[in-house]
Design a protein around this motif. Structure first.
Motif, mmCIF file in Angstrom:
data_model
loop_
_atom_site.group_PDB
_atom_site.id
_atom_site.type_symbol
_atom_site.label_atom_id
_atom_site.label_comp_id
_atom_site.label_asym_id
_atom_site.label_seq_id
_atom_site.Cartn_x
_atom_site.Cartn_y
_atom_site.Cartn_z
ATOM 1 N N PRO A 157 7.933 -2.760 9.834
ATOM 2 C CA PRO A 157 7.067 -2.618 8.910
ATOM 3 C C PRO A 157 5.765 -3.588 9.228
ATOM 4 C CG PRO A 157 8.893 -3.941 8.014
ATOM 5 C CD PRO A 157 9.242 -3.237 9.370
ATOM 6 N N GLU B 121 8.323 -5.848 3.168
ATOM 7 C CA GLU B 121 8.861 -5.182 2.230
ATOM 8 C C GLU B 121 9.701 -5.654 1.185
ATOM 9 O OE1 GLU B 121 8.768 -0.860 4.730
ATOM 10 O OE2 GLU B 121 10.585 -2.041 4.685
ATOM 11 N N GLU C 79 12.527 1.605 2.336
ATOM 12 C CA GLU C 79 11.899 0.325 2.211
ATOM 13 C C GLU C 79 12.776 -0.747 2.073
ATOM 14 O OE1 GLU C 79 8.665 -1.772 -0.839
ATOM 15 O OE2 GLU C 79 9.412 0.139 -1.473
#
Length: 254
Positions: A151, A155, A124
């Motif tokens: 993503p 994030e 992440e």
């Protein structure tokens, strides 16, 4: 090796210089050829500044395995050597000096394998980090961008998710102490110096400010003092004198 990168690995030590090409061929190089190859083609290195120093070319740059390790595994320890990183990553450590370059290729491939796994806890925020480092022209950024998934939602960065902690234990609650006028004035005399003139207003101000450090009148109710004095009274040392005495006796902080 599925994740092997299309870059050679360059290893230099006091015993010699070796380059391992993708596919397994390793050969010894002279210093001049090694510098020329590193300048012409991105090379996988380990500790680029040290490698450049050994080659007599401090400006040497490339794909440094130590930097990639720090990106993928922040705060994880590894001895910064080929053998040390091989042990941490589960790669066979090199048996002899000429084997170091090939081991570096295996180390790089193992780290590329980590990016493709779902149990990589630092995933992440990695894409955003790589984008930011790419704008700073980090050599690994282009390699990582091709392997990191974009993503779908924003994030958080890795370190924004870590709990805050301190090296030292929390400071204990201050002890309840009572300040005496004589001790406060003695501290004030020490702060102002023996040869300083005695300012009656400053001494009165110090004793008035000391009321702030008296034991509280009720539970969870702080003491408060509103004090005013003219310019030149010496207000700073006037309130520092009782504060210093309170800190010394209570172990608290002001």
């Amino acid at each position: 090796m599925a994740s092997e990168l299309p870059f050679p690995a360059l290893y230099a030590s006091h015993a010699g210089i070796w380059m391992a090409a993708p596919g397994g061929e390793t050969r010894a190089l002279g210093r001049g050829e090694a510098i020329a190859r590193a300048a012409d083609t991105p090379c996988i290195l380990l500790n680029a500044p040290l490698t450049g120093e050994r080659l007599g070319h401090p400006e040497l740059s490339g794909l440094d395995l130590l930097e990639l390790f720090a990106f993928l595994f922040p705060a994880r320890f590894a001895v910064p050597s080929v053998a040390g990183m091989a042990r941490v990553l589960g790669v066979d450590p090199p048996a002899a000096e000429p084997d170091h370059a090939a081991a570096m290729l295996a180390i790089a491939a193992r780290m590329m394998d980590v990016i493709g796994t779902r149990d990589w806890p630092e995933r992440e925020g990695a894409w955003d980090s790589a984008q930011a480092l790419g704008r700073l022209r980090w050599p690994w950024a282009g390699v990582l961008k091709a392997r990191l998934e974009t993503p779908q939602v924003a994030e958080r960065w890795l370190f924004s998710r870590l709990p805050e902690w301190e090296d030292a234990p929390p400071r204990p609650a201050p002890r309840t102490v009572s300040l005496h006028d004589g001790d406060i004035l003695a501290t004030l005399d020490h702060l102002t110096g023996r040869d300083a003139e005695v300012r009656t207003q400053q001494r009165d101000y110090a004793l008035a400010a000391a009321e702030m450090f008296a034991p509280p009148a009720s539970r969870d109710a702080p003491r408060m003092v509103v004090a005013e004095a003219g310019t030149g009274t010496g207000k700073t040392l006037g309130y520092l004198a009782p504060a210093a005495r309170w800190i010394a006796g209570s172990g608290g902080a002001v």
